[in-house]
Design a protein around this motif. Structure first.
Motif, mmCIF file in Angstrom:
data_model
loop_
_atom_site.group_PDB
_atom_site.id
_atom_site.type_symbol
_atom_site.label_atom_id
_atom_site.label_comp_id
_atom_site.label_asym_id
_atom_site.label_seq_id
_atom_site.Cartn_x
_atom_site.Cartn_y
_atom_site.Cartn_z
ATOM 1 N N LYS A 1 -2.192 -4.421 7.908
ATOM 2 C CA LYS A 1 -3.444 -3.867 7.380
ATOM 3 C C LYS A 1 -4.282 -4.920 6.674
ATOM 4 O O LYS A 1 -5.385 -4.620 6.203
ATOM 5 C CB LYS A 1 -3.133 -2.722 6.406
ATOM 6 C CG LYS A 1 -2.529 -1.501 7.053
ATOM 7 C CD LYS A 1 -2.338 -0.381 6.057
ATOM 8 C CE LYS A 1 -1.292 -0.710 5.013
ATOM 9 N NZ LYS A 1 -1.025 0.451 4.110
ATOM 10 N N SER B 1 -8.404 -6.710 -1.708
ATOM 11 C CA SER B 1 -7.215 -6.003 -1.244
ATOM 12 C C SER B 1 -7.145 -4.671 -1.979
ATOM 13 O O SER B 1 -7.028 -4.640 -3.202
ATOM 14 C CB SER B 1 -5.945 -6.818 -1.503
ATOM 15 O OG SER B 1 -4.801 -6.131 -1.036
ATOM 16 N N GLN C 1 1.991 -3.742 5.396
ATOM 17 C CA GLN C 1 0.944 -4.308 4.551
ATOM 18 C C GLN C 1 0.229 -5.457 5.244
ATOM 19 O O GLN C 1 -1.003 -5.551 5.237
ATOM 20 C CB GLN C 1 1.540 -4.809 3.232
ATOM 21 C CG GLN C 1 1.797 -3.739 2.195
ATOM 22 C CD GLN C 1 0.524 -3.189 1.584
ATOM 23 O OE1 GLN C 1 0.106 -2.076 1.951
ATOM 24 N NE2 GLN C 1 -0.087 -3.915 0.679
ATOM 25 N N THR D 1 4.873 3.854 6.643
ATOM 26 C CA THR D 1 4.813 2.957 7.805
ATOM 27 C C THR D 1 4.580 3.684 9.115
ATOM 28 O O THR D 1 4.415 3.032 10.147
ATOM 29 C CB THR D 1 6.116 2.143 7.934
ATOM 30 O OG1 THR D 1 7.234 3.039 8.053
ATOM 31 C CG2 THR D 1 6.312 1.239 6.733
ATOM 32 N N GLU E 1 -3.463 -6.247 3.845
ATOM 33 C CA GLU E 1 -3.354 -6.004 2.414
ATOM 34 C C GLU E 1 -2.343 -6.958 1.773
ATOM 35 O O GLU E 1 -1.577 -7.628 2.453
ATOM 36 C CB GLU E 1 -2.947 -4.547 2.159
ATOM 37 C CG GLU E 1 -3.943 -3.519 2.686
ATOM 38 C CD GLU E 1 -5.211 -3.411 1.843
ATOM 39 O OE1 GLU E 1 -5.399 -4.219 0.919
ATOM 40 O OE2 GLU E 1 -6.024 -2.510 2.127
#
Length: 211
Positions: free
Chosen positions: A49, A8, A46, A199, A51
């Motif tokens: 993605k 990550s 997040q 964002t 992550e």
């Protein structure tokens, strides 16, 4: 974050956005009524993605305060929900690293950047940002995804009502607290960013902006 992920690049740290704070009288004077909405936007970005999102809860065992786990308020504030596989760590220090294994988890995932959100702007959030910077992480401080409350003067009498605190000209306002935090962090410990900046849609493969 998908449990199958082994790396990550970035980690969103959601610090102390917990029901404990809503039990305090000064919650009525919180600096950021949009806190939960903005944190949720960051969390969604997040996750999209792939992550990491890390949830931090503050605990003060044996104190009888709203942060004592025996009181039952040490849980994410209503409207926030950790997903399966997202770490939920409990700290007893101001920063999110000292009393948790956060650094170990980030190291194992190869994380280079941390995004800071949560409560309170100048306390646990700022302290975590400074600590993370000293550990070598690239730090992004998302101010509008943090919140704080007015701070009484150090010589103020104890036990005053919220109205008395707010009426005292020596009380540090939330706007002043936020500004001071940004001044202290920017260019030294962190990059200051907004939820919108983090964002918004990025460019598509043809170079145009996505919706």
């Amino acid at each position: 974050m998908n449990n199958a992920n082994t790396t990550s690049n970035s980690a969103l740290i959601v610090i102390d956005v917990q029901e404990s704070f809503r039990q305090r009288a000064n919650w009525a004077a919180t600096s950021n009524p949009d806190l939960v909405r903005n944190v949720n936007r960051l969390v969604a970005a997040q996750r999209a993605k792939g992550e990491l999102v890390v949830w931090i809860l503050h605990s003060e065992p044996g104190t009888g305060t709203v942060f004592d786990p025996e009181r039952g308020f040490n849980r994410p504030i209503e409207g926030l929900e950790p997903a399966a596989g997202e770490p939920v760590l409990t700290k007893t220090s101001h920063n999110a690293f000292t009393t948790t294994n956060l650094q170990q988890q980030l190291t194992q995932l190869g994380t280079r950047e941390v995004l800071i959100s949560g409560i309170r702007t100048e306390q646990c959030c700022e302290t975590t940002a400074r600590f993370a910077s000293d550990l070598g992480y690239d730090v992004t401080f998302v101010t509008d995804a943090t919140a704080t409350h007015p701070i009484e003067h150090r010589d103020a009498p104890a036990g005053r009502t919220l109205e008395e605190i707010l009426a005292d000209p020596r009380t540090l306002t939330t706007d002043a607290i936020t500004a001071r935090t940004e001044y202290a962090l920017a260019g030294r410990f962190a990059r200051i960013a907004t939820t919108d900046e983090l964002t918004q849609a990025g460019p598509t493969q043809d170079g145009t902006e996505g919706n």
